[in-house]
Design a protein around this motif. Sequence first.
Motif, short mmCIF file in Angstrom:
data_model
loop_
_atom_site.label_atom_id
_atom_site.label_comp_id
_atom_site.label_asym_id
_atom_site.label_seq_id
_atom_site.Cartn_x
_atom_site.Cartn_y
_atom_site.Cartn_z
N PHE A 1 -92.73 -4.44 -17.56
CA PHE A 1 -91.82 -4.66 -16.91
C PHE A 1 -90.99 -5.81 -17.47
O PHE A 1 -89.57 -6.12 -17.63
CB PHE A 1 -92.34 -6.09 -15.29
N LEU A 2 -91.68 -6.92 -18.11
CA LEU A 2 -90.48 -7.58 -19.38
C LEU A 2 -89.75 -7.30 -20.45
O LEU A 2 -88.43 -7.69 -20.52
CB LEU A 2 -91.74 -7.96 -20.14
N VAL A 3 -90.58 -5.72 -21.00
CA VAL A 3 -90.10 -4.69 -21.64
C VAL A 3 -88.43 -4.39 -20.82
O VAL A 3 -87.58 -4.57 -21.44
CB VAL A 3 -90.58 -3.93 -22.58
N GLY A 4 -89.29 -3.92 -19.70
CA GLY A 4 -87.63 -2.79 -19.37
C GLY A 4 -86.72 -4.36 -18.33
O GLY A 4 -85.87 -3.89 -18.43
N MET A 5 -86.56 -5.17 -18.69
CA MET A 5 -85.58 -6.53 -18.57
C MET A 5 -85.37 -6.50 -19.22
O MET A 5 -83.76 -6.62 -19.61
CB MET A 5 -86.22 -7.68 -18.27
N GLU B 1 -83.47 -3.42 -19.69
CA GLU B 1 -82.28 -2.96 -18.48
C GLU B 1 -82.81 -1.28 -18.36
O GLU B 1 -81.88 -0.92 -17.55
CB GLU B 1 -81.52 -3.24 -18.32
N LYS B 2 -84.10 -0.98 -18.26
CA LYS B 2 -83.41 0.26 -17.21
C LYS B 2 -84.82 -0.51 -16.06
O LYS B 2 -85.96 -0.38 -16.02
CB LYS B 2 -85.69 0.49 -18.72
N LYS B 3 -84.59 0.63 -15.64
CA LYS B 3 -84.71 0.41 -13.51
C LYS B 3 -85.99 1.52 -13.45
O LYS B 3 -87.57 1.12 -12.42
CB LYS B 3 -83.59 0.80 -12.97
N GLU B 4 -86.68 2.26 -14.36
CA GLU B 4 -88.04 2.85 -14.06
C GLU B 4 -88.65 2.06 -14.49
O GLU B 4 -90.41 1.75 -14.24
CB GLU B 4 -88.08 3.80 -15.59
N THR B 5 -88.80 0.72 -15.42
CA THR B 5 -90.27 -0.40 -15.61
C THR B 5 -90.27 -1.19 -14.05
O THR B 5 -91.17 -1.74 -14.38
CB THR B 5 -89.50 -0.77 -16.70
N ILE B 6 -89.39 -0.99 -13.35
CA ILE B 6 -89.60 -1.97 -12.24
C ILE B 6 -90.52 -1.50 -11.19
O ILE B 6 -92.05 -1.81 -11.18
CB ILE B 6 -88.79 -1.39 -11.12
N PHE B 7 -90.98 0.18 -11.68
CA PHE B 7 -91.95 0.44 -10.39
C PHE B 7 -94.00 0.59 -10.68
O PHE B 7 -94.10 0.32 -9.89
CB PHE B 7 -92.28 2.28 -10.97
N PRO B 8 -94.13 0.46 -12.38
CA PRO B 8 -95.31 -0.51 -12.11
C PRO B 8 -95.49 -1.13 -11.86
O PRO B 8 -96.94 -1.35 -11.10
CB PRO B 8 -95.86 -0.32 -13.73
N PHE C 1 -86.96 -8.53 -2.48
CA PHE C 1 -86.34 -8.71 -2.75
C PHE C 1 -85.85 -8.83 -4.54
O PHE C 1 -84.17 -8.08 -4.46
CB PHE C 1 -85.50 -9.62 -1.95
N THR C 2 -86.19 -9.79 -5.46
CA THR C 2 -85.65 -9.23 -6.62
C THR C 2 -85.89 -8.24 -7.15
O THR C 2 -84.97 -7.67 -7.73
CB THR C 2 -86.29 -10.93 -7.31
N LEU C 3 -87.36 -7.60 -6.70
CA LEU C 3 -87.36 -6.24 -7.59
C LEU C 3 -86.07 -4.75 -7.45
O LEU C 3 -85.91 -4.26 -8.15
CB LEU C 3 -88.58 -6.07 -7.35
N ALA C 4 -86.04 -5.06 -5.38
CA ALA C 4 -85.06 -4.47 -5.19
C ALA C 4 -83.17 -4.39 -6.03
O ALA C 4 -83.04 -4.34 -6.15
CB ALA C 4 -84.72 -4.47 -3.51
N VAL C 5 -82.97 -5.84 -6.37
CA VAL C 5 -82.17 -6.02 -6.74
C VAL C 5 -81.51 -5.54 -7.63
O VAL C 5 -80.86 -5.50 -8.65
CB VAL C 5 -81.23 -7.86 -6.26
N LEU C 6 -82.71 -6.40 -8.72
CA LEU C 6 -82.72 -5.68 -10.31
C LEU C 6 -82.73 -4.54 -10.40
O LEU C 6 -81.99 -3.61 -10.84
CB LEU C 6 -84.01 -6.28 -10.61
N TYR C 7 -83.31 -3.19 -9.15
CA TYR C 7 -83.29 -2.03 -9.08
C TYR C 7 -81.85 -1.65 -9.39
O TYR C 7 -81.34 -0.89 -9.98
CB TYR C 7 -84.18 -1.84 -8.56
N LYS C 8 -80.84 -2.45 -8.55
CA LYS C 8 -79.87 -1.59 -8.02
C LYS C 8 -79.17 -2.18 -9.51
O LYS C 8 -78.34 -1.58 -9.75
CB LYS C 8 -79.46 -2.16 -6.84
N LEU C 9 -78.85 -2.79 -9.84
CA LEU C 9 -78.32 -3.93 -11.35
C LEU C 9 -78.25 -3.14 -11.62
O LEU C 9 -77.37 -3.11 -12.87
CB LEU C 9 -78.72 -5.65 -11.01
N PHE C 10 -79.73 -2.74 -12.08
CA PHE C 10 -79.94 -1.77 -13.47
C PHE C 10 -79.37 -0.32 -13.58
O PHE C 10 -79.20 -0.18 -14.11
CB PHE C 10 -81.97 -1.28 -14.03
N GLU C 11 -79.31 -0.15 -12.20
CA GLU C 11 -78.52 1.12 -11.84
C GLU C 11 -77.27 1.60 -11.91
O GLU C 11 -77.14 2.30 -12.03
CB GLU C 11 -79.69 2.23 -10.31
N CYS C 12 -76.86 0.42 -11.87
CA CYS C 12 -75.06 0.32 -11.64
C CYS C 12 -74.49 -0.73 -12.70
O CYS C 12 -73.31 -0.76 -12.96
CB CYS C 12 -74.72 -0.48 -10.47
#
Length: 185
Positions: free
Chosen positions: A80-84, A87-94, A140-151
């Motif tokens: 998750f830290l590397v994904g942050m 800015e890769k949304k796929e790293t939020i899932f694990p 909520f933080t993970l959901a907003v990060l997912y949307k942020l990295f998606e867009c």
Amino acid sequence: MERIFSGYIKAHGYAIAVAALTFGFIFAIDVLQVDDLRQTRSLDDSGVYLDRPSGGTYFRMRPLGQLIFSLVWILAGFIFLVGMALEKKETIFPFATIFAIDWSVILVQHLTKLERRSFHEVVLSVDTAVLVVIPVYVGFTLAVLYKLFECRPSETDGDGCDDIESSDKPVKFTLGDEFDDSWVS
């Protein structure tokens, strides 16, 4: 999303990732200090660890179970830290997966306290407040990060992720059924 809000959300994501890594390391080191990993440690009502045989104790309190959860938390926190940073949304899932599993395990453990305590004591305890507040915050933080990295602006190609503020087309509001879009070029 505006730059200041995206930075604010990313700061929360970094804080969650660092907290997962920190607590993962702390719990792993604590478990490794136990001489026998089969020995079970459980808390009494005053918060002191009691050594008991591993017969009927909850598996999350067993050192080997705690070590496995801690190592998985460290791995998920690192991903998750590397994904942050990337800015890769796929790293939020694990991270979200291990969070949901661990939260569910803790919830089941909390509900088993109903055998020894009354319903009001369990519901009005600090543990219940933590079990409600933390998942909402992290979720909520993970959901907003997912949307942020998606867009991200570099990735947007007309898929509807642009904000109204960053759009080049003017916005027109209508009050009737007819919509005249002849003014849009």
